[in-house]
Design a protein around this motif. Structure first.
Motif, mmCIF file in Angstrom:
data_model
loop_
_atom_site.group_PDB
_atom_site.id
_atom_site.type_symbol
_atom_site.label_atom_id
_atom_site.label_comp_id
_atom_site.label_asym_id
_atom_site.label_seq_id
_atom_site.Cartn_x
_atom_site.Cartn_y
_atom_site.Cartn_z
ATOM 1 N N ILE A 68 1.704 -14.973 0.019
ATOM 2 C CA ILE A 68 3.296 -14.162 0.514
ATOM 3 C C ILE A 68 2.864 -13.309 -1.469
ATOM 4 C CG2 ILE A 68 5.555 -15.317 -0.336
ATOM 5 C CD1 ILE A 68 4.208 -18.004 0.597
ATOM 6 N N PHE A 69 2.882 -13.124 -2.055
ATOM 7 C CA PHE A 69 3.583 -12.689 -2.837
ATOM 8 C C PHE A 69 2.659 -10.983 -2.516
ATOM 9 C CE2 PHE A 69 2.176 -10.421 -7.732
ATOM 10 C CZ PHE A 69 3.352 -9.913 -7.786
ATOM 11 N N PHE A 70 1.481 -10.829 -2.477
ATOM 12 C CA PHE A 70 1.184 -9.654 -1.916
ATOM 13 C C PHE A 70 1.564 -8.978 -0.687
ATOM 14 C CE2 PHE A 70 -1.734 -8.291 1.602
ATOM 15 C CZ PHE A 70 -1.965 -6.578 1.007
ATOM 16 N N GLU A 71 1.889 -10.318 -0.081
ATOM 17 C CA GLU A 71 3.015 -8.616 1.144
ATOM 18 C C GLU A 71 4.590 -8.670 0.381
ATOM 19 O OE1 GLU A 71 4.315 -12.602 4.057
ATOM 20 O OE2 GLU A 71 1.765 -12.447 4.183
ATOM 21 N N GLU A 72 5.091 -9.146 -0.708
ATOM 22 C CA GLU A 72 5.845 -8.498 -1.651
ATOM 23 C C GLU A 72 5.651 -7.512 -2.148
ATOM 24 O OE1 GLU A 72 9.510 -10.191 -4.743
ATOM 25 O OE2 GLU A 72 7.077 -10.781 -4.894
ATOM 26 N N LEU A 73 4.601 -7.641 -2.632
ATOM 27 C CA LEU A 73 4.057 -5.769 -3.115
ATOM 28 C C LEU A 73 3.890 -5.221 -2.199
ATOM 29 C CD1 LEU A 73 1.184 -7.437 -5.380
ATOM 30 C CD2 LEU A 73 3.401 -6.828 -6.283
ATOM 31 N N ALA A 74 3.548 -5.706 -0.932
ATOM 32 C CA ALA A 74 2.892 -4.378 -0.152
ATOM 33 C C ALA A 74 4.530 -3.973 1.115
ATOM 34 C CB ALA A 74 2.523 -5.018 1.216
ATOM 35 N N ARG A 75 5.139 -4.741 0.409
ATOM 36 C CA ARG A 75 6.922 -4.558 0.835
ATOM 37 C C ARG A 75 7.533 -3.501 0.476
ATOM 38 N NH1 ARG A 75 7.856 -9.132 2.035
ATOM 39 N NH2 ARG A 75 9.178 -9.901 0.300
ATOM 40 N N LYS A 76 7.404 -4.019 -1.283
ATOM 41 C CA LYS A 76 8.483 -3.056 -2.319
ATOM 42 C C LYS A 76 7.650 -2.328 -2.461
ATOM 43 C CE LYS A 76 11.170 -6.997 -3.392
ATOM 44 N NZ LYS A 76 11.330 -7.962 -4.233
ATOM 45 N N ARG A 77 6.026 -1.228 -2.351
ATOM 46 C CA ARG A 77 5.852 -0.515 -2.426
ATOM 47 C C ARG A 77 6.447 1.054 -3.187
ATOM 48 N NH1 ARG A 77 3.542 3.577 -0.261
ATOM 49 N NH2 ARG A 77 4.218 3.024 2.212
ATOM 50 N N LEU A 78 7.178 1.448 -2.161
ATOM 51 C CA LEU A 78 8.398 1.724 -2.144
ATOM 52 C C LEU A 78 8.699 2.487 -3.935
ATOM 53 C CD1 LEU A 78 9.108 3.919 0.983
ATOM 54 C CD2 LEU A 78 7.509 4.634 -0.251
ATOM 55 N N ILE A 79 8.941 1.157 -4.053
ATOM 56 C CA ILE A 79 10.270 0.241 -5.386
ATOM 57 C C ILE A 79 8.960 1.015 -6.587
ATOM 58 C CG2 ILE A 79 11.581 -1.174 -6.488
ATOM 59 C CD1 ILE A 79 12.148 -2.445 -3.409
ATOM 60 N N ILE A 80 8.319 0.327 -5.983
ATOM 61 C CA ILE A 80 7.266 0.111 -7.269
ATOM 62 C C ILE A 80 6.570 1.143 -8.041
ATOM 63 C CG2 ILE A 80 4.785 -0.668 -8.271
ATOM 64 C CD1 ILE A 80 5.761 -3.256 -6.105
ATOM 65 N N SER A 81 6.405 2.266 -6.869
ATOM 66 C CA SER A 81 6.069 4.014 -6.746
ATOM 67 C C SER A 81 6.788 4.411 -7.521
ATOM 68 C CB SER A 81 6.098 4.624 -5.722
ATOM 69 O OG SER A 81 4.503 3.943 -5.052
ATOM 70 N N GLY A 82 8.416 4.671 -7.438
ATOM 71 C CA GLY A 82 9.442 4.796 -7.865
ATOM 72 C C GLY A 82 9.661 4.091 -9.537
ATOM 73 N N ILE A 83 8.700 3.351 -9.997
ATOM 74 C CA ILE A 83 9.152 2.461 -11.266
ATOM 75 C C ILE A 83 8.197 3.932 -12.392
ATOM 76 C CG2 ILE A 83 8.603 1.490 -13.043
ATOM 77 C CD1 ILE A 83 9.757 -0.815 -10.271
#
Length: 133
Positions: A68-83
């Protein structure tokens, strides 16, 4: 001078490396590598400078088996890249080189974890961390 900005890279997240990181540890980790290579430009050092290109390839460790956490990371990939992009573009090359890599990783980890609701990343690793001139 050629090679002046080279550093020893963190271990690539291969199955063998993850197994080595998990040896002797009760809580096993997995690697999220979906961010790929991120290219950004540092803040300019002065009025005539346009900044320095930084190339990073981060990967994030998280508790193994937490799909479930992996899916959240995948969903928020663009946000994390932006960070990552915002962080490196807020500092000059000199400021980044004067900080320890551990401090940079710690600050990035805190910013990323603020955006996550289903878990927390345990550590950030860089396969590539290069300044191009």
């Amino acid at each position: 001078a050629p090679g002046k900005n080279l550093r020893n890279s963190d271990p690539a997240p291969t199955v063998r490396e993850i197994e080595n990181l998990n040896k002797g540890s009760e809580s096993k980790i997995a690697a999220y590598t979906g961010l790929g290579t991120i290219r950004c430009i540092t803040a300019p050092q002065d009025e005539e400078d346009i900044g320095t290109v930084v190339v990073i390839t981060p990967w994030l460790s998280y508790p193994e088996g937490d799909t479930i956490f992996f899916e959240e990371l995948a969903r928020k990939r663009l946000i994390i890249s932006g960070i990552f992009t915002n962080y490196f573009s807020s500092y000059t090359k000199t400021e980044l080189l004067s900080r320890t890599e551990d401090k940079i990783k710690e600050e990035l980890q805190d910013k990323i974890n603020e955006q996550l609701s289903l878990g927390k990343i345990l550590q950030i690793y860089f396969t590539d961390y290069i300044f191009l001139e």
